[in-house]
Every structure is written in C-alpha cells, then in structure tokens.
Design a protein around this motif. Structure first.
Motif, PDB file in Angstrom:
ATOM      1  N   UNK A 139       0.952  -1.020  -0.023  1.00  0.00           N
ATOM      2  CA  UNK A 139      -0.143  -0.214  -0.168  1.00  0.00           C
ATOM      3  C   UNK A 139       0.879   1.211   0.019  1.00  0.00           C
ATOM      4  N   UNK A 140       0.275   2.553  -0.184  1.00  0.00           N
ATOM      5  CA  UNK A 140       0.967   3.581  -0.217  1.00  0.00           C
ATOM      6  C   UNK A 140       1.778   3.684   1.103  1.00  0.00           C
ATOM      7  N   UNK A 141       1.438   3.208   2.034  1.00  0.00           N
ATOM      8  CA  UNK A 141       2.239   2.979   3.633  1.00  0.00           C
ATOM      9  C   UNK A 141       3.458   2.439   3.424  1.00  0.00           C
ATOM     10  N   UNK A 142       3.705   1.680   2.488  1.00  0.00           N
ATOM     11  CA  UNK A 142       4.942   0.900   2.341  1.00  0.00           C
ATOM     12  C   UNK A 142       6.064   2.359   2.366  1.00  0.00           C
ATOM     13  N   UNK A 143       5.941   3.404   1.703  1.00  0.00           N
ATOM     14  CA  UNK A 143       6.821   4.373   1.170  1.00  0.00           C
ATOM     15  C   UNK A 143       6.986   5.199   2.705  1.00  0.00           C
ATOM     16  N   UNK A 144       5.938   5.390   3.569  1.00  0.00           N
ATOM     17  CA  UNK A 144       6.095   6.401   4.691  1.00  0.00           C
ATOM     18  C   UNK A 144       6.853   5.329   5.721  1.00  0.00           C
ATOM     19  N   UNK A 145       6.391   4.311   5.833  1.00  0.00           N
ATOM     20  CA  UNK A 145       7.069   3.374   6.958  1.00  0.00           C
ATOM     21  C   UNK A 145       8.440   3.100   6.582  1.00  0.00           C
ATOM     22  N   UNK A 146       8.804   2.782   5.685  1.00  0.00           N
ATOM     23  CA  UNK A 146       9.818   2.202   5.441  1.00  0.00           C
ATOM     24  C   UNK A 146      10.954   3.391   5.195  1.00  0.00           C
ATOM     25  N   UNK A 147      10.601   4.511   4.757  1.00  0.00           N
ATOM     26  CA  UNK A 147      11.421   5.606   4.806  1.00  0.00           C
ATOM     27  C   UNK A 147      11.609   6.159   6.442  1.00  0.00           C
ATOM     28  N   UNK A 148      10.737   6.225   7.262  1.00  0.00           N
ATOM     29  CA  UNK A 148      10.885   6.482   8.413  1.00  0.00           C
ATOM     30  C   UNK A 148      11.599   5.446   9.261  1.00  0.00           C
ATOM     31  N   UNK A 149      11.551   4.161   8.953  1.00  0.00           N
ATOM     32  CA  UNK A 149      12.388   3.120   9.535  1.00  0.00           C
ATOM     33  C   UNK A 149      13.888   3.348   9.279  1.00  0.00           C
ATOM     34  N   UNK A 150      13.925   3.705   7.880  1.00  0.00           N
ATOM     35  CA  UNK A 150      15.459   3.766   7.513  1.00  0.00           C
ATOM     36  C   UNK A 150      16.024   5.116   8.033  1.00  0.00           C
TER      37      UNK A 150
END
Length: 315
Positions: A28-39
């Motif tokens: 989902x679009x949340x892939x982008x926000x979650x993984x960028x924040x995790x990195x």
C-alpha cells in the motif's frame, strides 16, 4: 536518545507487518512512509554510535560488479555455513534473537491492542518460518536489478501509489512498465537473495515480517528510498497534495481490502510508532506519534535531513 538497538528495528517491522488491522507497512502507499521512517530511525542510531560517518549507505543493486557478496562486504550467497548461515563477510555470524517474547516489549509499544506478532519457538522470525538457525541465514543467490527499470520507476509521473506499484510489482495502473530480468525492485532482492528451502524454511532476508534481521535490509531499503526521493523530485507539482497519498479508504494492492491505519492522517504504525522527539521535528509534542502526512512532509527532497549523492546536483 535517538539510538535504537537492531532488534528494536526488527520487532517494529514485524509488529507493523502483523498488525491486527492488517499490514501497516506493505502493499500500500504506507510502504513508502513506513520504510522511509524506519531507515531514518536506523540511520539516526548509526550516527548516535559514530557521528563522523556520512550516514546509512545504500546498495545500488543495478551494479553487479564489483559484487557486494564477498568476504569484504555482505558474505556469500548462498551462505557458506553448514545450514546456509552466513559465516563470512563484515556481518559474519550475525545473531538472530532466540528468546523473543512479546511480553518483553510491552513497555515500549504505543498500542498493545494491535500487536499480534509472536515469533517462532522463541526465534525472532515469522511464526510460519520454521528456520531455527542462530545466525542470519541465506539460501538464495546474488541478485541485481536493471538500471533502466530503476529509472522507469524513479521517474513515474503519477501518485505515490503508482510509484509503489512500480517498485513492488513492475506495473503502473496494472500495466507492466518494467521489462528487465528481475521485475520486482523491492521483493526481487528479498526473494532471490534470501531464498527458501523445503519445510517452510525461509532465509532471513526473505522472511517478510522479520527481514531486517539481515544486514542487507538496510542498504536495500535505502536504495528504494533513493528511488522514492527521485520520484518525489520528478513529481514536485504533487507536493501540496502529499503526492496524492490516499486520504481515506486506503487499500492493499494484493486484496483491495480497505485497512484502517494507512490513510494520510492516520498515525504511522501506531502500535510501535515514531515520535517527533526522535526525529527532532518541532511542530508537534515531543512524544507525539507522527502521521503518514508528517513523514511525507519531512522526508521529501527539499525537507529531509539527508540527501543521496546522485541528487546533490538536482537540488
């Protein structure tokens, strides 16, 4: 402190992927926000240990020579141990937690109601992954991605969902746009390098829930974040609309089910989230959890606290 232990990152990823409401960080679009924040969280942890390093390195998987799968870097693929464990490289015999219990993490979770991850027989791995080696294990092979396809996804003219569909499935609006030997920028590395053996034994990099156990996870996802940053720069005209991130009724690509928690103004992985304090963002209360909108606002090319080397001349 901005420091987070490695296992914190693995557990956060696992809890996000197994959230009671549905996966809060994939497909989902949340892939982008979650993984960028995790990195960013992981990079801050590196800098807390050594503030003199430039930052989290990315793995440009379009370059296969020289290989990163050597004793100087990430070790061989498949792993050279008797059960596929990675016994060479800079992360040789990298341990996997063997005494995991969700009870031990209750004190740091933001919302225990949605946390369902249990691990497997004490191993910090998916419940359906029967692998019980004590070190990071790799059953797959070396892998690379086509440079033209990387550029295609990084320059998609469309919403952030279109970008995510491209790096995830090689399609945009269900039309195939990627034609190289490896169709999937994100999953390709996980599947091909992590690998799998019979009896549901998945290599650590392939285990969707706990793939951050593998040291490859961080540079791989930094590279995907690099693609995201290029996409955002190409779509700067969408900045005011948060790159058309869904404000309501966000759904997963795989099943079209509408999952709560992955809309623009929802808290980002609220079961085990990210705070304004840890990222140094000042407009919210220090211990307030950030939203997907916050991540999009603060982690775009003109606002992010980091920049990729191949973007310096573009800003």
């Amino acid at each position: 402190s901005s420091f987070r232990a490695w296992d914190d990152v693995v557990v956060k990823h696992a809890i996000t992927a197994t959230d009671l409401r549905g996966d809060q960080g994939h497909a989902a679009a949340a892939f982008s926000t979650f993984h960028s924040a995790l990195m960013l969280e992981f990079e801050n942890s590196l800098l807390a240990v050594d503030p003199l390093i430039p930052g989290l390195p990315y793995w440009d998987s379009t370059i296969s020579t020289p290989s990163i799968f050597t004793d100087a870097f990430f070790g061989t693929a498949p792993g050279n141990g008797p059960l596929g464990q990675v016994f060479d490289g800079a992360f040789a015999k990298f341990p996997v937690m063997t005494n995991f219990s969700l009870v031990d993490w209750v004190g740091v979770l933001n919302d225990t109601h949605y946390a369902t991850f249990q691990g497997h027989n004490g191993f910090l791995r998916s419940a359906n992954n029967t692998l019980e080696t004590h070190y990071v294990t790799r059953f797959g092979r070396e892998w690379s991605y086509d440079a033209a396809d990387f550029k295609t996804c990084s320059t998609v003219n469309g919403s952030i969902e279109d970008w995510n569909e491209c790096i995830g499935y090689g399609t945009v609006q269900n039309e195939r746009v990627v034609f190289g030997s490896s169709r999937f920028l994100h999953a390709g590395g996980h599947i091909k390098v992590g690998g799998q053996l019979p009896k549901k034994r998945e290599g650590d990099f392939k285990d969707l829930q706990t793939s951050p156990n593998s040291p490859l996870f961080m540079p791989h996802h930094a590279n995907i974040d690099r693609s995201r940053m290029h996409y955002m720069l190409q779509n700067d005209h969408r900045r005011a609309t948060y790159f058309d991130f869904p404000a309501a009724n966000a759904s997963h690509y795989l099943d079209d089910d509408i999952y709560p928690g992955i809309n623009l103004n929802d808290l980002l992985c609220s079961a085990f989230g990210f705070t304004y304090r840890q990222f140094g963002w000042e407009e919210g209360a220090p211990d307030q959890l950030i939203t997907h909108a916050d991540a999009l606002c603060h982690m775009q090319p003109r606002n992010a606290p980091y920049v990729y080397d191949d973007m310096l001349h573009l800003l």
